[in-house]
Design a protein around this motif. Structure first.
Motif, short mmCIF file in Angstrom:
data_model
loop_
_atom_site.label_atom_id
_atom_site.label_comp_id
_atom_site.label_asym_id
_atom_site.label_seq_id
_atom_site.Cartn_x
_atom_site.Cartn_y
_atom_site.Cartn_z
N PRO A 4 0.83 -1.21 0.00
CA PRO A 4 0.00 0.00 0.00
C PRO A 4 0.87 1.27 0.00
CG PRO A 4 -0.78 -1.56 1.65
CD PRO A 4 0.53 -2.09 1.13
N VAL A 5 0.38 2.30 -0.64
CA VAL A 5 1.14 3.55 -0.79
C VAL A 5 1.53 4.13 0.56
CG1 VAL A 5 1.02 5.92 -1.66
CG2 VAL A 5 0.12 4.05 -3.03
N ALA A 6 0.61 4.16 1.51
CA ALA A 6 0.90 4.74 2.83
C ALA A 6 2.02 3.97 3.53
CB ALA A 6 -0.35 4.76 3.69
N MET A 7 2.00 2.65 3.43
CA MET A 7 3.05 1.81 4.03
C MET A 7 4.38 2.08 3.35
SD MET A 7 4.05 -0.96 5.93
CE MET A 7 3.12 -2.42 6.05
N ARG A 8 4.37 2.17 2.04
CA ARG A 8 5.60 2.43 1.28
C ARG A 8 6.21 3.77 1.69
NH1 ARG A 8 4.38 1.39 -4.31
NH2 ARG A 8 3.20 3.30 -4.21
N GLU A 9 5.38 4.80 1.81
CA GLU A 9 5.87 6.12 2.20
C GLU A 9 6.45 6.10 3.61
OE1 GLU A 9 2.54 8.68 1.56
OE2 GLU A 9 2.81 8.66 -0.63
N PHE A 10 5.80 5.38 4.52
CA PHE A 10 6.29 5.26 5.89
C PHE A 10 7.64 4.57 5.92
CE2 PHE A 10 6.36 2.87 9.96
CZ PHE A 10 6.47 3.95 10.81
N VAL A 11 7.77 3.48 5.18
CA VAL A 11 9.03 2.73 5.13
C VAL A 11 10.14 3.58 4.52
CG1 VAL A 11 10.19 0.75 4.08
CG2 VAL A 11 7.96 0.46 5.16
N VAL A 12 9.83 4.29 3.45
CA VAL A 12 10.83 5.15 2.81
C VAL A 12 11.32 6.20 3.80
CG1 VAL A 12 11.14 6.93 1.04
CG2 VAL A 12 10.06 4.76 0.45
N THR A 13 10.41 6.79 4.55
CA THR A 13 10.78 7.79 5.54
C THR A 13 11.68 7.19 6.61
OG1 THR A 13 8.73 9.01 5.17
CG2 THR A 13 9.88 9.44 7.23
N LEU A 14 11.31 6.02 7.13
CA LEU A 14 12.14 5.37 8.14
C LEU A 14 13.53 5.06 7.62
CD1 LEU A 14 9.90 2.72 9.95
CD2 LEU A 14 11.13 4.62 10.98
N VAL A 15 13.60 4.52 6.43
CA VAL A 15 14.90 4.15 5.86
C VAL A 15 15.76 5.39 5.65
CG1 VAL A 15 16.04 3.18 3.82
CG2 VAL A 15 14.10 1.98 4.84
#
Length: 46
Positions: A4-15
């Motif tokens: 999901p887009v929201a999950m992807r954005e969250f992961v990208v931010t964390l990384v």
């Protein structure tokens, strides 16, 4: 199954904030251990 887009954005931010100097394998391992997020290294490479 697509991430999901929201999950992807969250992961990208964390990384970017915590593991920007790491490779995708290490980042995936740390996401799983520290944040209980199971994201493949292939997904991260994209």
């Amino acid at each position: 199954m697509p991430v999901p887009v929201a999950m992807r954005e969250f992961v990208v931010t964390l990384v970017r904030e915590k593991y920007s100097d790491s490779g995708p394998t290490f980042a995936a391992k740390k996401l799983a251990e520290d944040h209980d997020l199971k994201v493949s290294r292939e997904t991260q490479r994209k």
